[in-house]
Structures are given as structure tokens and as C-alpha cells.
Motif scaffolding. Structure first.
Motif, PDB file in Angstrom:
ATOM      1  N   ILE A 585       0.839  -1.202   0.000  1.00 46.19           N
ATOM      2  CA  ILE A 585       0.000   0.000   0.000  1.00 46.19           C
ATOM      3  C   ILE A 585       0.870   1.247   0.000  1.00 46.19           C
ATOM      4  O   ILE A 585       0.565   2.243  -0.676  1.00 46.19           O
ATOM      5  N   ALA A 586       1.985   1.207   0.749  1.00 47.12           N
ATOM      6  CA  ALA A 586       2.923   2.329   0.720  1.00 47.12           C
ATOM      7  C   ALA A 586       3.521   2.493  -0.674  1.00 47.12           C
ATOM      8  O   ALA A 586       3.704   3.623  -1.172  1.00 47.12           O
ATOM      9  N   ARG A 587       3.782   1.373  -1.327  1.00 44.61           N
ATOM     10  CA  ARG A 587       4.308   1.445  -2.696  1.00 44.61           C
ATOM     11  C   ARG A 587       3.245   1.994  -3.647  1.00 44.61           C
ATOM     12  O   ARG A 587       3.564   2.698  -4.605  1.00 44.61           O
ATOM     13  N   LEU A 588       1.977   1.657  -3.372  1.00 45.84           N
ATOM     14  CA  LEU A 588       0.889   2.160  -4.206  1.00 45.84           C
ATOM     15  C   LEU A 588       0.786   3.685  -4.104  1.00 45.84           C
ATOM     16  O   LEU A 588       0.524   4.369  -5.099  1.00 45.84           O
ATOM     17  N   CYS A 589       1.013   4.225  -2.906  1.00 47.34           N
ATOM     18  CA  CYS A 589       0.998   5.689  -2.747  1.00 47.34           C
ATOM     19  C   CYS A 589       2.055   6.338  -3.631  1.00 47.34           C
ATOM     20  O   CYS A 589       1.797   7.363  -4.293  1.00 47.34           O
ATOM     21  N   GLU A 590       3.245   5.757  -3.641  1.00 52.66           N
ATOM     22  CA  GLU A 590       4.320   6.305  -4.470  1.00 52.66           C
ATOM     23  C   GLU A 590       3.957   6.239  -5.953  1.00 52.66           C
ATOM     24  O   GLU A 590       4.229   7.165  -6.716  1.00 52.66           O
TER      25      GLU A 590
END
Length: 700
Positions: A585-590
Motif C-alpha cells: 500500500i505504501a508502494r501504491l501511494c508512491e
């Protein structure tokens, strides 16, 4: 399910019956694995190796299930084969009766008609003319007297050559041609009866089934059915010729008639000789007859004896060369003598027997015949239970025969319903049988060591054409489809259709139809997501944007399935999967913050055929943002424990992404355009407000 459907399913071997034991074993195996699994390493998980897939497939079905399927397929082929031979035999019996009657009638007419081609010595007019001619030859004329006493006898008058009328020639040509055709039909019918006798195979054992299938393939290859169809045509032609002959007047004992009859008889005997000799040189030829068997026996004896004599002679020459004293001569010709020795002493195979030759060919094409038994059982009966039972026997086939099974099914369906068309009953009434077969087929292809090669991709696409998602499913189908489609989509990176169907399989079979995940299915979906996400490239335009948002849906689906408590996961597996999900999910934000809409537009412009998509940019952007990201996030936040996984940073990233998209194309859109209401452009702002409210964030 209605009572009619229940009654229908109880009468056949459906997929539930086939996989009931496999499902129980699979659940027990999963429980044992889950109990033993204390600390799974989700980051190091990878797709199973071909050897592991083959081992899994080999244990999928019991020997009893396989035996039941083989017995049913064998019985179906035997019934169809015997019915075909019985129908041909009845046709030949009827034809022989008609040919006999026709020949008898033609013979009676021809016995009378051929007299029209020669003069009749009993004609009274001809006798009177001869007498008058003889009397006139006995007179001499000496002016002024006519004296008949000085005659030395009658003078032979020149004989006028007899010439048959053209009508008589044509009449006899037609009638004798008709007789030849009638006789040829009777003779060929006798040959067909011999072929039918030679083609009969009793028994239902695997050996008998393969021999029957071998004979059946021969009947089709050598067009025996065509010969059976031609024979009545010959009799019909004989009848037409006989009627035509009634309109003319004479036949035979004439050069033209002899030539025509000779050509027709020659053609008949040419076919007879061909039908007799072809089985001698081609073992799968169905024109088998006792004459062919006798010729083959003579040829086999002659060939084997000649070979034995030649090998004996070569052996004697080789032994003789071993005793030569001349070293120089022996050195020069040593290579030639060694070849003679190899030919003399090596075990060169003798020509097999009439039946042994068939067994050699059956052994050679063992895989082809085994596969053809199953597909023939389905194509000759169109019975769905044979299609449902196909996964049971796929593991018994050679790997190269698995895609050929689906080619046979595709050929049958195209012949029945047309190219690229499936009957509605397969798509609407039964959404399990054919997709399950295709899933097993693709899984067998994933078990091959040559996966990824061009021929592997072509074979797999043949199977993939049979996969679709119906309105109903089973947990076994959902599990196999999820694992297989995710694996195949990663293996065939060039196929966007495979990637799209992998996403739809996850969405429809689990989200919509409510099947339960296992740790293995979630792990397959996880790797599918990671590979697709790593392939992100804005230069590929909106098709890549669509594929990437689809795997974002898969990511959010994995997280929802993990925290729902309905998936078959242990506590440690749940913790590992949630930890991975939070990281992604953190990677999705990026990814959302770095999304370059202008780059996507440029990618569409440089890609042939995608320029139209650039004009629909706002619609595409809003549609996939709502469908693949915003709506799944709202569903996730509505679940217990889901709200803690969705941060305000992620919501802000989505809002930033949509703002960037609107800045890329600031032109207003006419709300009266019908496409707007289907794209989500009219409701994305409201959905963003709803997402912020569900996440308990203050209004923007």
C-alpha cells in the motif's frame, strides 16, 4: 438449482463427482500444511516448479476414477464404431441384392441386342437377291441373240461388307456400360463387406480400445465412407445408362464398342487392384480384404527369405575376409568388410505379420490413439459427461497430446456451431465443465519443461480459448483457476488477455461468487500483482494503465480476503500476508503520486490504433480510478480491521492523482454526452468524498 437440474446432474459423471475425493484430499492436505506452517516467508514464495505441478496433477485423481472414465469412453467409441460398421453392412447387403437383379435384367437385354451388330443369314429378302444375282450371271449376250447355254457357270458376285447402324452401336455401348457399372458395384460391395469384417474389433480392454480407435482412424483417413456412398451412385448410373440405351438401336461386336467396354473394364480392375494393394503397403488403410492379406503374406515371406539369404551371403564373405593372408588388400577394403559384418550380424527386424504390423503402429502412436479415444467419445456423442471427465485422464497422456485434445474439441465445436462461436448453453447453462477442462489443460502445460517457448505459447493459447467465467463455480474450480491463470499470465507476458482474465477470475469467482481463498491461491495472486506492477511503463499508453490498475484491484482483494477471516489461513499466514499488504500500500501511494498522465497520452499517440484513446482520456482515467482503486478501498474500509490499513496519505495520493489528471486536460466535458454516464466522470468527485468519509478523514 432446480429439481430438473439436480436430476440431470445425477445421471452423469459431472465435475463434482470427479473432484469430490480430490477436494477432500486437498482440504486435508491444506490443513496439515497450515498446521505445520508456523512462520511463512511470504517474500520468498514463488510459483511451483514443473516437477511439483506434475506430481500434484498425478495425485489429483484415483485409479478408480481414471478406470471409470476410460471404460465409459471406450464403450461410447465401441458403440459408435459398431453402429457405423453395422449400417455399412446393411447398405452393402441391400446393394448386392439390387446389383444382382440389375445385372440379371441387363444380361437378358444384352443377349438380344448384340445380334443387331451382325448380319442375319436367315433374312429371306437377302436370299432372293442372291438367287437373282446368280441367274443373271448365267446369261451371255451375242447380238442379235441372248444365249444362256454357253455359260460356264455362275460368276461369284462381290460381297458387300456389313456395317452396323450407328444407333445399334450406341445402344449396345450404353447397355454394356450399364452392365459393367452394375457388376463393378456388386464387386466393390463385396470388397466393402470384407473390409467391414476385417475392421471389427471385439472387447473393451485398453488394448482392444486402442486397436478399435486405430481401425476407426483408418476408416476416416482412407475414406471408406466415400466408397460406400459411391456404390449406390454406380448403380444409379447403370440404371440411367440402361434407360438411355432403350432410345438407340445397336451395340457390341464393333471396334468402338470394344474400346469403350475395354476402358471401363480396365478402370474397374484398376480400382480393384488399387484397393487390394494399398493395405499391403499402408497398415492403416481400411481397404483390408483376404486378398490383401494373402498378398502381404507372400510379400512378407519373399522379403524375409531374400533378406535372410543376403545376410547369410554377407556373413560368409565377412568370415572369408577374416582368413585372408594379404594384409595390404585387407587394409584397403577393411571398411567395406566391416559394413558387411554389421549388416550380417546386427538384428535387423524381419517384416512383421499382418496383425503384428498393426500392433507396431499402435505402439508407435500410443499417445495419439489414447487421446483420440476420449475426444472421439465426446465428438461422436456430444455428451457433456465425457468433457467433464477429461481432466481425469489428462495426466495419463503424453504432454504433447494435451493441447491436441483441445484442438479436437475446437474442431468439433467449429464444425457444429461455426468458427469462434460457442453454443449459448455452454456459456449460460454450464459455466463449470469447459472452464475446468481448460484450467487443467493450462496447468498441464505449466508442468512442461519447455514453457515459454514459441510452440508452448501457441499450444497454450489453443487451450486458453476454451476458458471463460460462467455464472456459477465451485471452490475447486476457483482454486485451480486462480492459481493457473495467475501463473499463466506471468508466464505469457505478451498476452494482455491472460492478464485480464486472471484479474476477472479473482474478482468474479471470489468477490462475486463468494469462494474462499487458500494460502496458495493468495500467494499466486500476490506474485501476479508483483510482476505486473514491476512492468509499469507509461510509454505503453492506457492499455498498461488499465492492466496496472487491475492488479491494484488484485492487491486490495488480497488484503480484503486476508482480514475477512473467511480464507483458509493460519494466524501466522494472516500476519505475513497483512505485513506484505501494508508494504505494498505504501508502494501504491508512491505509484499514484508519480503517475504521469501526459506520458500516458504520449504513449497512446505513438502506439498505432490508440490515438482515439487519448481523446477519451478523462473518461478512461476516472473509470479505472473508481472501478479498480476507489471502490475497492471503500469496501476495505467498511470491513472490520480494514480502516486501520488505509491511511490518509493514500487517500490524499488518490485525490492528487485525479487533480493531476484534470490539470492535464482542463477542458470542460459536456455532461449531455452519453459516454460520460458510463465512464465515471460524472461521479468520481462524489466517490472521492465518500472515500474520505469512510476513512473518517475531514472534508477537503
Amino acid at each position: 438449482m432446480s429439481s430438473d437440474e439436480t436430476h440431470t446432474s445425477s445421471k452423469s459423471l459431472n465435475q463434482e463427482e470427479l473432484h469430490q475425493d480430490g477436494e477432500k484430499a486437498g482440504v486435508a492436505q491444506a490443513d496439515e500444511k497450515n498446521d505445520a506452517e508456523t512462520d511463512p516467508d511470504i517474500t520468498s514464495w514463488s510459483f511451483p516448479t514443473p516437477e511439483a505441478i506434475r506430481e500434484e496433477l498425478s495425485k489429483e485423481f484415483t485409479d478408480e476414477q481414471k478406470e471409470k472414465v476410460w471404460t465409459e469412453c471406450t464403450e461410447a467409441v465401441k458403440t459408435s464404431y459398431n453402429q457405423l460398421l453395422g449400417r455399412w453392412k446393411e447398405e452393402m447387403d441391400t446393394l448386392l441384392v439390387y446389383a444382382g437383379v440389375s445385372s440379371a435384367v441387363l444380361t437378358a437385354f444384352n443377349v438380344e441386342s448384340y445380334h443387331l451388330l451382325q448380319p442375319d443369314p436367315a433374312d429371306p429378302t437377302l436370299a432372293v437377291l442372291k438367287q437373282i444375282s446368280a441367274q443373271l450371271n448365267g446369261y451371255t449376250f451375242t447380238p442379235p441373240f441372248l444365249n444362256a447355254t454357253n455359260s460356264t457357270g455362275p460368276v461369284a458376285s462381290p460381297q458387300v461388307q456389313f456395317q452396323a447402324p450407328a444407333s445399334a452401336v450406341w445402344l449396345n455401348s450404353l447397355w454394356f456400360s450399364s452392365l459393367v457399372f452394375s457388376f463393378a458395384a456388386a464387386l466393390l460391395a463385396l470388397f466393402v463387406k470384407q473390409w467391414i469384417y476385417e475392421g471389427m474389433v471385439p472387447g473393451t480392454s485398453p488394448e482392444s480400445a486402442r486397436l478399435r480407435q486405430y481401425r476407426f482412424n483408418g476408416l476416416l483417413k482412407w475414406r471408406v465412407g466415400t466408397v460406400v456412398v459411391v456404390l449406390p451412385i454406380l448403380l444409379q448410373l447403370a440404371s440411367i445408362l440402361f434407360l438411355a440405351g432403350l432410345l438407340v438401336l445397336l451395340w457390341t461386336l464393333h471396334n468402338i464398342v470394344a474400346a469403350i467396354a475395354s476402358v471401363l473394364v480396365g478402370l474397374v480392375f484398376t480400382f480393384v487392384i488399387g484397393f487390394t494393394l494399398l493395405p499391403v503397403f499402408k497398415s492403416d488403410c481400411s481397404y483390408r480384404s483376404p486378398a490383401s492379406s494373402a498378398i502381404y503374406a507372400v510379400l512378407r515371406f519373399t522379403r524375409n527369405e531374400v533378406l535372410r539369404v543376403i545376410r547369410g551371403l554377407c556373413k560368409a564373405i565377412y568370415l572369408w575376409s577374416m582368413h585372408w593372408d594379404s594384409e595390404a588388400l585387407l587394409h584397403v577394403y577393411r571398411a567395406q568388410f566391416e559394413r558387411l559384418g554389421l549388416f550380417a550380424y546386427n538384428a535387423y527386424g524381419s517384416m512383421p505379420t499382418w496383425r503384428g504390423r498393426d500392433q507396431n503402429e499402435i505402439y508407435r502412436y500410443h499417445g495419439n490413439l489414447t487421446r483420440a479415444i476420449v475426444t472421439t467419445a465426446y465428438s461422436t456423442t456430444a455428451d457433456k459427461r465425457f468433457l467433464a471427465s477429461m481432466p481425469v485422464i489428462l495426466s495419463d497422456l503424453p504432454s504433447e497430446q494435451v493441447p491436441q485434445c483441445f484442438r479436437d474439441i475446437l474442431d468439433f465445436m467449429e464444425a457444429e456451431w461455426g468458427h469462434w462461436h460457442l453454443p449459448d448453453r455452454l456459456l449460460l447453462e454450464d459455466g463449470i465443465t469447459l472452464p475446468l477442462c481448460a484450467t487443467y489443460g493450462i496447468r498441464h502445460m505449466l508442468a512442461r519443461s519447455d514453457r515459454g517457448a514459441e510452440w508452448w505459447l501457441n499450444d497454450t493459447k489453443i487451450i486458453f480459448r476454451h476458458y471463460f467465467i460462467g455464472k456459477e463455480s465451485t471452490e475447486r474450480l476457483a482454486e485451480l483457476a486462480c492459481k493457473t491463470l495467475c501463473h499463466y499470465a506471468v508466464q505469457d507476458r505478451a498476452s494482455r488477455l491472460a492478464s485480464g482474465l486472471a484479474y476477472k477470475t479473482v474478482k468474479l469467482l471470489y468477490d462475486k461468487q463468494g469462494n474462499r481463498h487458500t494460502y496458495d491461491t493468495l500467494a499466486h495472486a500476490k506474485v501476479f500483482y508483483e510482476v505486473e506492477m514491476a512492468a509499469w511503463d507509461p510509454s505503453e499508453g492506457f492499455p498498461r494503465y488499465r492492466d496496472t490498475t487491475q492488479v491494484v484491484y488484485v492487491l486490495l482483494h488480497i488484503i480484503r480476503a486476508t482480514i475477512s477471516g473467511q480464507s483458509q489461513l493460519t494466524a501466522s499466514q494472516t500476519d505475513a500476508m497483512l505485513a506484505w499488504g501494508q508494504q505494498e500500500i505504501a508502494r501504491l501511494c508512491e505509484w499514484l503520486r508519480g503517475l504521469e498522465w501526459i506520458g500516458l497520452h504520449k504513449g497512446c499517440l505513438v502506439m498505432s490504433g490508440n490515438a482515439a484513446e487519448s481523446f477519451a482520456f478523462p473518461h478512461i482515467a476516472s473509470h479505472y480510478l473508481i472501478k479498480m482503486i476507489i471502490t475497492p478501498l471503500i469496501m476495505l474500509c467498511s470491513m472490520p480491521g480494514g480502516l486501520a490499513l488505509v491511511s490518509g496519505e493514500l487517500v490524499a495520493a488518490i485525490e492528487h492523482t485525479w487533480s493531476a489528471a484534470r490539470l492535464a486536460y482542463p477542458d470542460a466535458v459536456d455532461v449531455n454526452i452519453g459516454f460520460v454516464w458510463a465512464s465515471g466522470l460524472d461521479k468520481i468527485d462524489a466517490r472521492l468524498v465518500e472515500l474520505r468519509a469512510v476513512c473518517q478523514l475531514p472534508p477537503q
